[in-house]
Design an enzyme around this catalytic site. Structure first.
Site, PDB file in Angstrom:
ATOM      1  N   GLU A 110       0.826  -1.196   0.000  1.00 14.35           N
ATOM      2  CA  GLU A 110       0.000   0.000   0.000  1.00 14.35           C
ATOM      3  C   GLU A 110       0.866   1.254   0.000  1.00 14.35           C
ATOM      4  O   GLU A 110       1.971   1.264   0.529  1.00 14.35           O
ATOM      5  CB  GLU A 110      -0.920   0.002   1.220  1.00 14.35           C
ATOM      6  CG  GLU A 110      -1.932  -1.125   1.132  1.00 14.35           C
ATOM      7  CD  GLU A 110      -3.002  -1.056   2.213  1.00 14.35           C
ATOM      8  OE1 GLU A 110      -4.165  -1.284   1.857  1.00 14.35           O
ATOM      9  OE2 GLU A 110      -2.693  -0.771   3.369  1.00 14.35           O
ATOM     10  N   CYS A 123       3.373   8.586   1.239  1.00  5.79           N
ATOM     11  CA  CYS A 123       3.875   7.656   2.248  1.00  5.79           C
ATOM     12  C   CYS A 123       4.196   6.344   1.527  1.00  5.79           C
ATOM     13  O   CYS A 123       3.309   5.677   1.005  1.00  5.79           O
ATOM     14  CB  CYS A 123       2.786   7.484   3.297  1.00  5.79           C
ATOM     15  SG  CYS A 123       3.238   6.366   4.601  1.00  5.79           S
ATOM     16  N   CYS A 130       6.436  -6.855   7.403  1.00 11.20           N
ATOM     17  CA  CYS A 130       7.543  -6.354   8.225  1.00 11.20           C
ATOM     18  C   CYS A 130       8.022  -7.494   9.105  1.00 11.20           C
ATOM     19  O   CYS A 130       7.212  -8.284   9.582  1.00 11.20           O
ATOM     20  CB  CYS A 130       7.047  -5.186   9.085  1.00 11.20           C
ATOM     21  SG  CYS A 130       8.373  -4.311   9.953  1.00 11.20           S
ATOM     22  N   CYS A 134       5.908  -4.671  16.166  1.00 10.89           N
ATOM     23  CA  CYS A 134       5.472  -3.639  17.106  1.00 10.89           C
ATOM     24  C   CYS A 134       4.002  -3.915  17.431  1.00 10.89           C
ATOM     25  O   CYS A 134       3.192  -4.116  16.520  1.00 10.89           O
ATOM     26  CB  CYS A 134       5.661  -2.256  16.495  1.00 10.89           C
ATOM     27  SG  CYS A 134       7.390  -1.982  16.038  1.00 10.89           S
ATOM     28  N   CYS A 137       0.975  -1.941  15.812  1.00  5.89           N
ATOM     29  CA  CYS A 137       1.029  -1.647  14.367  1.00  5.89           C
ATOM     30  C   CYS A 137       0.389  -2.774  13.568  1.00  5.89           C
ATOM     31  O   CYS A 137       0.711  -3.943  13.755  1.00  5.89           O
ATOM     32  CB  CYS A 137       2.481  -1.459  13.949  1.00  5.89           C
ATOM     33  SG  CYS A 137       2.691  -1.277  12.168  1.00  5.89           S
ATOM     34  N   CYS A 360      -1.470   6.208   9.794  1.00  7.75           N
ATOM     35  CA  CYS A 360      -0.239   5.572  10.284  1.00  7.75           C
ATOM     36  C   CYS A 360      -0.529   4.232  10.912  1.00  7.75           C
ATOM     37  O   CYS A 360      -1.387   4.129  11.794  1.00  7.75           O
ATOM     38  CB  CYS A 360       0.389   6.406  11.391  1.00  7.75           C
ATOM     39  SG  CYS A 360       0.922   7.990  10.902  1.00  7.75           S
TER      40      CYS A 360
HETATM   41  N1  SAH Z   1       8.748   0.888  10.128  1.00  7.26           N
HETATM   42  C1  SAH Z   1       9.050   2.250  10.241  1.00  7.26           C
HETATM   43  C2  SAH Z   1       8.234   3.142   9.326  1.00  7.26           C
HETATM   44  C3  SAH Z   1       6.748   2.832   9.152  1.00  7.26           C
HETATM   45  S1  SAH Z   1       5.563   3.163  10.393  1.00  7.26           S
HETATM   46  C4  SAH Z   1       8.895   2.698  11.672  1.00  7.26           C
HETATM   47  O1  SAH Z   1       8.374   1.938  12.469  1.00  7.26           O
HETATM   48  O2  SAH Z   1       9.321   3.806  11.972  1.00  7.26           O
HETATM   49  C5  SAH Z   1       5.210   4.905  10.444  1.00  7.26           C
HETATM   50  C6  SAH Z   1       4.850   5.388  11.862  1.00  7.26           C
HETATM   51  O3  SAH Z   1       3.513   5.006  12.276  1.00  7.26           O
HETATM   52  C7  SAH Z   1       5.777   4.801  12.906  1.00  7.26           C
HETATM   53  O4  SAH Z   1       6.144   5.778  13.846  1.00  7.26           O
HETATM   54  C8  SAH Z   1       4.905   3.769  13.559  1.00  7.26           C
HETATM   55  O5  SAH Z   1       5.395   3.418  14.810  1.00  7.26           O
HETATM   56  C9  SAH Z   1       3.565   4.467  13.587  1.00  7.26           C
HETATM   57  N2  SAH Z   1       2.445   3.561  13.815  1.00  7.26           N
HETATM   58  C10 SAH Z   1       2.393   2.235  13.619  1.00  7.26           C
HETATM   59  N3  SAH Z   1       1.164   1.760  13.959  1.00  7.26           N
HETATM   60  C11 SAH Z   1       0.426   2.813  14.365  1.00  7.26           C
HETATM   61  C12 SAH Z   1      -0.918   2.957  14.792  1.00  7.26           C
HETATM   62  N4  SAH Z   1      -1.753   1.930  14.839  1.00  7.26           N
HETATM   63  N5  SAH Z   1      -1.350   4.194  15.113  1.00  7.26           N
HETATM   64  C13 SAH Z   1      -0.522   5.260  15.018  1.00  7.26           C
HETATM   65  N6  SAH Z   1       0.754   5.182  14.597  1.00  7.26           N
HETATM   66  C14 SAH Z   1       1.237   3.972  14.271  1.00  7.26           C
HETATM   67 FE1  SF4 Z   2       7.307  -2.629  11.242  1.00  4.66          FE
HETATM   68 FE2  SF4 Z   2       5.068  -1.403  12.059  1.00  4.66          FE
HETATM   69 FE3  SF4 Z   2       7.113  -1.672  13.742  1.00  4.66          FE
HETATM   70 FE4  SF4 Z   2       7.317   0.053  11.694  1.00  4.66          FE
HETATM   71  S1  SF4 Z   2       5.884   0.196  13.404  1.00  4.66           S
HETATM   72  S2  SF4 Z   2       8.879  -1.438  12.356  1.00  4.66           S
HETATM   73  S3  SF4 Z   2       6.148  -1.083  10.115  1.00  4.66           S
HETATM   74  S4  SF4 Z   2       5.924  -3.355  12.838  1.00  4.66           S
END
Ligand code: SAH
Ligand code: SF4
Length: 384
Positions: A110, A123, A130, A134, A137, A360
């Site tokens: 996406e 974006c 991944c 996290c 996420c 995000c």
């Molecule tokens: N993997 C990289 C970049 C992609 S995520 C990283 O983790 O930095 C882009 C941002 O969105 C990151 O700061 C991530 O932690 C945040 N993010 C992930 N899941 C989210 C959610 N459910 N709500 C708000 N932000 C989120």
């Molecule tokens: Fe991967 Fe989501 Fe963690 Fe970013 S925030 S490193 S996309 S699992």
């Protein structure tokens, strides 16, 4: 924008199959020259083709009107100019557009454009899924399928420009699509070679011409690779911090067990420009009762004070089955006040495109991979 609707629009074309012609998108200038030379084509053609592909955005050799017809036909026989295909385009009521893109092997990723009054940030994803997990996420629930190629990474921005008809490359101040944020699916530092190659193409001033000031790479904190981002790309750095103690961050961003907060902040302090003009952005997702207390806000100030930093507070974006809730608006604003009062700028990121799961952390595609064959050695391949 015409139809404002969250309804998916399917505009899938047939996949290119059994076509072994190399794709010219994603090659560096030097690689393009070398490939042309292999087929007896003159080196100056590389500059011409580059200009047509990345400045004019053409998708067919036939459109390259400064190249003689016979040469164009030869190029057509030998190569393709291929972007990811749009499988589904969704438009949020707030103007955000999200594309589900289908890659040549059938995998999907996406990509989102977030328009604002004076700019538009595309974006871009770096991986299908991944390897990191996290816990807040959505992408983290999708095991890594594979790294994206340079063509697939820069191709996402090109698809966005196609969608807005923004070719040839407009002058910087008038662009609707003015920025790239590497904040889509995946951890960009676990695919740094390909991400760097794609971003160098995007920054080339004879083509897409995005300046490094308009590119931000976000990482969950792969500490040993942060210096390379500075020395090889020098783009803006964003770091997904999300917690102020290792105990909490270990749960939210499990890679913290390998590179804890103190180590991460040391690498950030050493990032070029971090000490003076250019500020590193620390992303902080607001999770009710988890990381959103007054004490957390004060500790955040204490940790970040020595670094030239700004904080981006991200209200948690829910997704089906998520184990967290978003902090209340009052709590977020109180938290922001404390951080601001501590001398750090802490804007609250307005959630965009929530109705189409484009905000995000909501990105996820259906691409899956057999667990047994799941790539477990990304770290090895990233040189760690
Ligand atoms: N993997 C990289 C970049 C992609 S995520 C990283 O983790 O930095 C882009 C941002 O969105 C990151 O700061 C991530 O932690 C945040 N993010 C992930 N899941 C989210 C959610 N459910 N709500 C708000 N932000 C989120
Ligand atoms: Fe991967 Fe989501 Fe963690 Fe970013 S925030 S490193 S996309 S699992």
């Amino acid at each position: 924008m015409s139809a404002l609707s969250a309804e998916p629009v399917s505009i899938l074309e047939p996949l290119r199959r059994n076509d072994l012609r190399p794709n010219l998108i994603g090659l560096s200038r030097a690689e393009l020259k070398a490939l042309l030379a292999e087929h007896g084509l003159e080196p100056f053609r590389a500059g011409q083709i580059w200009h047509w592909v990345y400045w004019h955005g053409v998708r067919q050799f036939a459109a390259m009107s400064t190249i003689a017809r016979a040469t164009r036909e030869r190029l057509e026989e030998l190569f393709v100019i291929e972007r990811p295909q749009i499988a589904v385009e969704q438009r949020s009521v707030d103007g955000t557009r999200k594309w589900l893109l289908r890659l040549a092997d059938g995998n999907e990723v996406e990509c989102v454009n977030i328009p604002e009054a004076d700019r538009g940030s595309v974006c871009v994803s770096s991986q299908v899924g991944c390897t990191l997990t996290c816990s807040f996420c959505h992408t983290g629930t999708q095991p890594l399928v594979r790294n994206l190629t340079p063509a697939e990474i820069v191709g996402q921005f090109m698809v966005a420009r196609d969608s807005y008809g923004e070719w040839p490359t407009p002058i910087e101040t008038t662009r609707m699509l003015s920025n790239i944020v590497m904040m889509g699916m995946g951890e960009p530092l676990y695919n740094l070679d390909n991400v760097a190659k794609a971003l160098r193409i995007a920054m080339d001033d004879q083509g897409i011409a995005l300046s490094k000031r308009r590119i931000t790479l976000s990482t969950s904190g792969i500490v040993p690779l942060i210096p390379r981002v500075g020395s090889e790309l020098d783009v803006n750095l964003a770091v997904s911090l999300h917690a102020v103690t290792d105990d909490v961050r270990d749960v939210l961003v499990p890679v913290n067990r390998k590179w804890p907060i103190a180590t991460l902040l040391e690498a950030c302090a050493a990032y070029p420009g971090a000490k003076n003009s250019r500020r590193i952005t620390f992303e902080y997702v607001m999770l009710k009762g988890v990381n959103d207390s007054d004490a957390d806000a004060r500790e955040l100030v204490r940790l970040l004070k020595p670094i030239h930093a700004k904080v981006n507070l991200i209200p948690f974006n829910p997704w089906p089955g998520a184990p967290y809730e978003c902090s209340s608006n009052n709590r977020i604003h109180r938290f922001a006040e404390i951080v601001n009062a501590g001398g750090l700028s802490a804007p609250v990121r307005t959630p965009r495109g929530r109705d189409i799961l484009a905000a995000c952390g909501q990105l996820k595609s259906e691409s899956t991979r057999d667990r047994r064959t799941r790539v477990r050695d990304v770290e090895a391949r990233a040189g760690l």
